[in-house]
Write a protein that holds these residues in place. Structure first.
Motif, PDB file in Angstrom:
ATOM      1  N   ILE A  24       0.978  -1.237   0.067  1.00  0.00           N
ATOM      2  CA  ILE A  24      -0.104  -0.057  -0.058  1.00  0.00           C
ATOM      3  C   ILE A  24       0.907   1.196  -0.039  1.00  0.00           C
ATOM      4  CG2 ILE A  24      -1.736   1.492   1.194  1.00  0.00           C
ATOM      5  CD1 ILE A  24      -2.809  -1.042   2.332  1.00  0.00           C
ATOM      6  N   ASN A  25       0.601   1.984  -1.167  1.00  0.00           N
ATOM      7  CA  ASN A  25       1.448   3.102  -1.193  1.00  0.00           C
ATOM      8  C   ASN A  25       2.933   2.881  -1.196  1.00  0.00           C
ATOM      9  OD1 ASN A  25       1.659   5.993  -1.599  1.00  0.00           O
ATOM     10  ND2 ASN A  25       2.017   6.540   0.414  1.00  0.00           N
ATOM     11  N   GLY A  26       3.303   1.883  -1.585  1.00  0.00           N
ATOM     12  CA  GLY A  26       4.870   1.376  -1.662  1.00  0.00           C
ATOM     13  C   GLY A  26       5.441   0.826  -0.619  1.00  0.00           C
ATOM     14  N   ASP A  27       4.609   0.500   0.361  1.00  0.00           N
ATOM     15  CA  ASP A  27       5.022  -0.029   1.479  1.00  0.00           C
ATOM     16  C   ASP A  27       4.522  -1.581   1.698  1.00  0.00           C
ATOM     17  OD1 ASP A  27       6.847   2.045   2.224  1.00  0.00           O
ATOM     18  OD2 ASP A  27       5.321   2.941   3.272  1.00  0.00           O
ATOM     19  N   GLU A  28       5.097  -2.410   1.942  1.00  0.00           N
ATOM     20  CA  GLU A  28       4.652  -3.837   1.904  1.00  0.00           C
ATOM     21  C   GLU A  28       3.937  -3.882   3.590  1.00  0.00           C
ATOM     22  OE1 GLU A  28       5.531  -8.636   1.678  1.00  0.00           O
ATOM     23  OE2 GLU A  28       7.171  -7.242   1.560  1.00  0.00           O
ATOM     24  N   ILE A  29       2.988  -4.416   3.549  1.00  0.00           N
ATOM     25  CA  ILE A  29       2.079  -4.742   4.652  1.00  0.00           C
ATOM     26  C   ILE A  29       2.551  -5.968   5.371  1.00  0.00           C
ATOM     27  CG2 ILE A  29      -0.160  -5.375   5.748  1.00  0.00           C
ATOM     28  CD1 ILE A  29      -0.050  -2.606   4.709  1.00  0.00           C
ATOM     29  N   ASP A  30       2.956  -5.722   6.534  1.00  0.00           N
ATOM     30  CA  ASP A  30       3.298  -7.029   7.333  1.00  0.00           C
ATOM     31  C   ASP A  30       2.411  -8.221   7.237  1.00  0.00           C
ATOM     32  OD1 ASP A  30       4.373  -8.850   9.250  1.00  0.00           O
ATOM     33  OD2 ASP A  30       4.630  -7.293  10.755  1.00  0.00           O
ATOM     34  N   PRO A  31       2.845  -9.450   6.842  1.00  0.00           N
ATOM     35  CA  PRO A  31       2.096 -10.555   6.653  1.00  0.00           C
ATOM     36  C   PRO A  31       1.378 -10.808   8.030  1.00  0.00           C
ATOM     37  CG  PRO A  31       4.219 -10.856   5.412  1.00  0.00           C
ATOM     38  CD  PRO A  31       4.260  -9.519   6.443  1.00  0.00           C
ATOM     39  N   CYS A  32       1.970 -10.501   9.030  1.00  0.00           N
ATOM     40  CA  CYS A  32       1.411 -10.934  10.372  1.00  0.00           C
ATOM     41  C   CYS A  32       0.027 -10.254  10.863  1.00  0.00           C
ATOM     42  CB  CYS A  32       2.150 -10.690  11.504  1.00  0.00           C
ATOM     43  SG  CYS A  32       3.588 -12.009  11.586  1.00  0.00           S
ATOM     44  N   LYS A  33      -0.141  -9.154   9.930  1.00  0.00           N
ATOM     45  CA  LYS A  33      -1.396  -8.207  10.066  1.00  0.00           C
ATOM     46  C   LYS A  33      -2.348  -8.573   9.231  1.00  0.00           C
ATOM     47  CE  LYS A  33      -1.237  -3.832  10.797  1.00  0.00           C
ATOM     48  NZ  LYS A  33      -0.790  -2.474  10.620  1.00  0.00           N
ATOM     49  N   LEU A  34      -2.034  -9.553   8.152  1.00  0.00           N
ATOM     50  CA  LEU A  34      -3.272  -9.926   7.312  1.00  0.00           C
ATOM     51  C   LEU A  34      -4.064 -10.896   8.074  1.00  0.00           C
ATOM     52  CD1 LEU A  34      -1.122 -10.633   4.135  1.00  0.00           C
ATOM     53  CD2 LEU A  34      -2.865  -8.791   4.714  1.00  0.00           C
ATOM     54  N   MET A  35      -5.490 -10.702   8.312  1.00  0.00           N
ATOM     55  CA  MET A  35      -6.232 -11.494   9.349  1.00  0.00           C
ATOM     56  C   MET A  35      -7.326 -11.882   8.547  1.00  0.00           C
ATOM     57  SD  MET A  35      -5.070 -10.665  12.462  1.00  0.00           S
ATOM     58  CE  MET A  35      -6.301 -11.205  13.388  1.00  0.00           C
ATOM     59  N   ARG A  36      -7.831 -13.144   9.081  1.00  0.00           N
ATOM     60  CA  ARG A  36      -8.993 -13.742   8.441  1.00  0.00           C
ATOM     61  C   ARG A  36      -8.877 -14.086   7.127  1.00  0.00           C
ATOM     62  NH1 ARG A  36     -14.068 -10.123   9.951  1.00  0.00           N
ATOM     63  NH2 ARG A  36     -14.924 -11.773   8.567  1.00  0.00           N
ATOM     64  N   PRO A  67      -2.589   3.828  -3.295  1.00  0.00           N
ATOM     65  CA  PRO A  67      -2.646   2.535  -4.210  1.00  0.00           C
ATOM     66  C   PRO A  67      -2.304   1.296  -3.569  1.00  0.00           C
ATOM     67  CG  PRO A  67      -0.649   4.003  -4.307  1.00  0.00           C
ATOM     68  CD  PRO A  67      -1.657   4.769  -3.502  1.00  0.00           C
ATOM     69  N   ILE A  68      -2.983   0.393  -3.954  1.00  0.00           N
ATOM     70  CA  ILE A  68      -2.593  -0.831  -3.438  1.00  0.00           C
ATOM     71  C   ILE A  68      -2.383  -2.004  -4.405  1.00  0.00           C
ATOM     72  CG2 ILE A  68      -5.218  -1.531  -3.218  1.00  0.00           C
ATOM     73  CD1 ILE A  68      -4.634  -3.312  -0.932  1.00  0.00           C
ATOM     74  N   THR A  69      -1.295  -2.730  -4.079  1.00  0.00           N
ATOM     75  CA  THR A  69      -1.136  -3.959  -5.055  1.00  0.00           C
ATOM     76  C   THR A  69      -0.950  -5.174  -4.343  1.00  0.00           C
ATOM     77  OG1 THR A  69       0.048  -2.371  -6.449  1.00  0.00           O
ATOM     78  CG2 THR A  69       0.514  -4.564  -7.046  1.00  0.00           C
ATOM     79  N   GLY A 119      -5.005  -1.464  -7.295  1.00  0.00           N
ATOM     80  CA  GLY A 119      -6.265  -0.559  -7.370  1.00  0.00           C
ATOM     81  C   GLY A 119      -6.026   0.614  -6.369  1.00  0.00           C
ATOM     82  N   ILE A 120      -7.148   1.146  -5.749  1.00  0.00           N
ATOM     83  CA  ILE A 120      -6.897   2.249  -4.921  1.00  0.00           C
ATOM     84  C   ILE A 120      -7.877   1.771  -3.798  1.00  0.00           C
ATOM     85  CG2 ILE A 120      -7.610   4.443  -4.322  1.00  0.00           C
ATOM     86  CD1 ILE A 120      -5.240   4.526  -6.140  1.00  0.00           C
ATOM     87  N   VAL A 121      -7.395   2.098  -2.627  1.00  0.00           N
ATOM     88  CA  VAL A 121      -8.216   1.674  -1.274  1.00  0.00           C
ATOM     89  C   VAL A 121      -9.424   2.616  -1.283  1.00  0.00           C
ATOM     90  CG1 VAL A 121      -8.184   1.656   1.080  1.00  0.00           C
ATOM     91  CG2 VAL A 121      -6.030   0.889  -0.187  1.00  0.00           C
ATOM     92  N   ASP A 122     -10.336   1.978  -1.224  1.00  0.00           N
ATOM     93  CA  ASP A 122     -11.795   2.823  -1.437  1.00  0.00           C
ATOM     94  C   ASP A 122     -12.480   3.236  -0.041  1.00  0.00           C
ATOM     95  OD1 ASP A 122     -13.809   4.321  -2.621  1.00  0.00           O
ATOM     96  OD2 ASP A 122     -15.069   2.515  -2.725  1.00  0.00           O
ATOM     97  N   LEU A 132     -10.456  -3.284   4.487  1.00  0.00           N
ATOM     98  CA  LEU A 132     -10.026  -2.600   3.480  1.00  0.00           C
ATOM     99  C   LEU A 132     -10.737  -3.117   2.227  1.00  0.00           C
ATOM    100  CD1 LEU A 132      -6.206  -1.983   3.735  1.00  0.00           C
ATOM    101  CD2 LEU A 132      -7.766  -0.708   4.831  1.00  0.00           C
ATOM    102  N   THR A 133     -11.581  -2.198   1.656  1.00  0.00           N
ATOM    103  CA  THR A 133     -12.136  -2.349   0.214  1.00  0.00           C
ATOM    104  C   THR A 133     -11.549  -1.661  -0.675  1.00  0.00           C
ATOM    105  OG1 THR A 133     -14.160  -2.970   1.599  1.00  0.00           O
ATOM    106  CG2 THR A 133     -14.426  -2.374  -0.724  1.00  0.00           C
ATOM    107  N   ALA A 134     -11.076  -2.174  -1.715  1.00  0.00           N
ATOM    108  CA  ALA A 134     -10.181  -1.505  -2.941  1.00  0.00           C
ATOM    109  C   ALA A 134     -10.935  -1.773  -4.190  1.00  0.00           C
ATOM    110  CB  ALA A 134      -8.831  -1.791  -2.936  1.00  0.00           C
TER     111      ALA A 134
END
Length: 711
Positions: free
Chosen positions: A109-121, A155-157, A172-175, A188-190
């Motif tokens: 998101i915006n060029g920074d990787e989200i820590d995999p440990c924060k991915l829930m459900r 921006p999210i990829t 896309g873009i985080v909406d 997050l819905t994108a």
């Protein structure tokens, strides 16, 4: 299994040699036409997509090229991805095309990787025909102050990464970042703005897709967006326009390809979700009735040919011998004035004057502008009528062309007539009708040719002088020009577009037959793919209509749910789509009969007769006229001895009451010319109905087999 699907887009990769020492390498290169293949390990491609008729397999000129739009985030990320991954929890054994390798879901998101440990459900990514792609994921939210704008509009990829490959899944873009307080998560819905992506393609790309014409869709300048124009263009072709996970534009036929991209067996599918449904019977269309109006102006040029011979005299001596009692012919100026006063424009005006001065036998004739005096002799003839001498007194010396013994001219009239051609069209598929009965839809279109945009037609009928005939001469003598090509070839183009719209409606209603299937995670699936499913419950080809990647971070499993559609028309024996036919033949326009040759007469008003110069009923309504006289150029003499001058066409003379050697003496009174009104059949709107055109079209049938298994 993974078939022959070309990656043809942006794929991030690591080099095999770098995996051992975990050394970062530069991964992104630019190529024009490098494809990604498992066999060679050539993984990277940023290419131009060429959509050919062969690939579409429908013979329609849908497009030639679709430009590739590179996401800026993709270029930035490509510089920092390393060859190895330290976090790959998802089970690669439950995937297709990953060689059983485990994989990680990586989110930037915006060029920074989200820590995999924060991915829930879970995480879900959905692609559907002609809709914006959507993604939903859940992030762990720490206790404390919440930054509501964190990630908002960024921006999210999302990628799936193995030890050797990275597969783009979404960009896309985080909406809407929503906070779930009960579960300590940020939802997050994108979405990937499809409309914006279409705008970036540009006019040149969009206007190579489908069919279009101004008469059906309106002025191209009226479109607010390219997306609106593309929507109209897509209504003319059996295809969808989408973007894949790499941002590559895809224009794909609805008809499954002859050679599928994927072959799925029971080893690739989950039994928890499999269903097949036919399209609704109420939405089925197998016949389209169309009423097309082609409206334009027809330009008329009509000519009347007038001729006059004074008293029928054929020679000069005839005139010299009779002028004393018949009187001189009409003057040139009177004839010319009457001709031009008829309301039509005069050309080719010619006259023959009276004989020149000289001897004609034993008679000397002196050409002059005469006035006449009558000298009573005191004698009477056998009938008691007074006998006079006619004395010609020359007012001025004049040439013979002061008078017109003969006259001829051409009178011209130009006008416009509105034409409305009606074309009934019926487009149908007989095999579907035989199976389902007639399921019709009605359409109506107008092809309007604006004559005001034609330089020729704009001032037609406002001429100030005579012009020679212009246009095609018709059987009745009129010259006509049809202003039916203001927009070049618009009639043929509009008929083609209308046919395509109707045919596309029929095809669309026959493709709402959908297979919903849950399969192992397939990162390379795309909306342009054809899938052959070979399982115990279903066998046949479908075109991917939508798909959703689902990742469960609790079970560490990923899966792909897809919906495939196909044509079902069991009685059809053909699969090749019907190309546009030639436009319907134009009907023959009607023409009114009229008399172009007008011979002017000589009229004599008896002595003592009252002359009525103007029509007493001219200003009355037809209902107010009693005993309406018969129309025509005949002379009407009633019991009251009246002469209706307004009905005359030619030279009118009156009897003076005198006699010259037993012959009544006459003198000129008026020269009158009147042109007939243009008949209503040529001025009112001409409504012409062409013969009905019936077109049989092909609706393909894909061979499918549906079986209910009971265990």
């Amino acid at each position: 299994m993974f078939g022959n699907s070309v990656l043809g887009g942006a794929v991030l990769a690591t080099d095999d040699a770098s995996v051992a020492d975990n050394t970062p390498v530069l991964l992104l290169g630019l190529a024009q036409s490098v494809e990604s293949r498992e066999e060679t390990g050539v993984l990277l491609a940023l290419s131009q997509s060429v959509i050919s008729e062969r690939e579409l397999e429908i013979g329609l000129p849908l497009a030639q090229t679709v430009n590739y739009e590179v996401d800026a985030m993709l270029l930035g990320l490509a510089q920092t991805v390393t060859g190895a991954i330290s976090f790959a929890p998802m089970h690669g054994s439950q995937s297709i095309g990953l060689n059983q390798e485990d994989y990680a879901i990586r989110v930037y998101i915006n060029g920074d990787e989200i820590d995999p440990c924060k991915l829930m459900r879970s995480c879900e990514i959905t692609y559907t025909e002609e809709e914006s792609a959507k993604a939903t994921l859940y992030l762990k939210e720490e206790c404390g102050q919440v930054d509501m704008y964190l990630y908002y509009n960024q921006p999210i990829t999302i990628y799936a990464q193995t030890s050797k490959h990275i597969y783009p899944l979404f960009s896309g873009i985080v909406d809407t970042p929503d906070i779930d307080f009960m579960k300590y998560t940020r939802v997050l819905t994108a979405n990937n703005d499809r409309s914006n992506a279409i705008e970036k393609l540009g006019k040149d790309v969009v206007r190579k897709i489908g069919y279009w014409c101004e008469s059906v869709f309106g002025d191209v300048a009226n479109y607010d967006t390219l997306n609106a124009e593309l929507t109209d263009r897509l209504s003319t072709i059996p295809a969808s326009f989408d973007f894949d996970a790499r941002g590559q534009a895809l224009l794909t036929s609805w008809q499954p390809k002859a050679k599928p991209d994927w072959v799925l067996t029971s080893c690739d599918c989950y039994n928890k979700q499999i269903s097949f449904k036919l399209g609704g019977a109420t939405s089925l269309v197998n016949q389209v009735e169309i009423e097309v109006h082609h409206q334009y102006d027809r330009l008329f040029h009509r000519e009347n040919y007038f001729s006059y011979v004074y008293c029928g005299f054929q020679t000069d001596i005839d005139y010299v011998l009779n002028v004393s009692h018949e009187g001189p012919p009409p003057k040139y100026d009177d004839v010319f004035s009457a001709a031009n006063g008829s309301g039509w424009l005069v050309g080719n005006f010619r006259t023959k004057g009276t004989p020149p001065s000289g001897w004609y036998g034993t008679i000397y004739f002196d050409a002059a502008d005469y006035e006449y005096q009558y000298e009573p002799t005191g004698d009477k003839d056998a009938n008691g009528n007074p006998i006079v001498n006619v004395v010609q007194v020359a007012k001025t010396t004049a040439k013979g062309d002061l008078y017109a013994m003969r006259a001829s001219w051409t009178a011209m009239r130009r006008w416009k007539q509105a034409v409305d051609e009606k074309y009934p069209l019926v487009i149908s598929n007989t095999p579907s009708i035989q199976l389902h009965g007639v399921k019709k839809e009605r359409l109506s279109y107008t092809i309007k040719q604006d004559a005001e945009k034609s330089k020729l037609a704009k001032n037609w009928g406002n001429e100030k002088k005579y012009f020679h005939p212009t246009g095609e001469k018709q059987s009745n003598g009129d010259y006509t020009i049809n202003i039916d090509n203001v927009i070049p070839d618009e009639y043929a183009r509009a008929m083609e577009v209308i046919y395509q719209i109707a045919y596309t409606k029929i095809l669309e209603s026959h493709r709402h037959n959908e297979l919903a299937l849950s399969i192992k995670f397939t990162p390379q699936i795309s909306l342009d793919n054809t899938v052959y499913v070979d399982i115990d419950r279903f066998a046949g080809k479908v075109k991917v209509k939508s798909y959703t990647h689902k990742f469960d971070f609790m079970t560490l499993l990923g899966e792909t749910e897809f919906v495939g559609s196909t044509y079902v028309n069991p009685l059809s024996r053909e699969n090749r789509l019907t190309p546009p036919p030639n436009p319907p033949a134009r009907p023959k326009l009607p023409l009114a009969k009229y008399d172009a040759e007008i011979y002017l007469n000589d009229y004599v008003v008896p002595y003592g007769t009252q002359i009525i110069e103007n029509d007493p009923n001219a200003d009355k309504n037809p209902d107010e006229i009693k005993d309406k006289p018969e129309e025509g150029n005949s002379i009407s003499i009633t019991d009251k001895r009246t002469f209706e001058l307004y009905k005359c066409q030619g030279y009118v003379r009156i009897e003076t009451g005198f006699f010259y050697y037993g012959k009544k003496v006459k003198r000129g009174y008026a020269f009158r010319v009147e042109t007939a009104d243009i008949e209503e059949a040529s001025t009112n709107t001409a409504e012409i109905e062409a013969n009905k055109t019936t077109i049989e079209v092909v609706v393909p049938n894909e061979e499918i087999k549906v079986t209910m298994r009971c265990y």
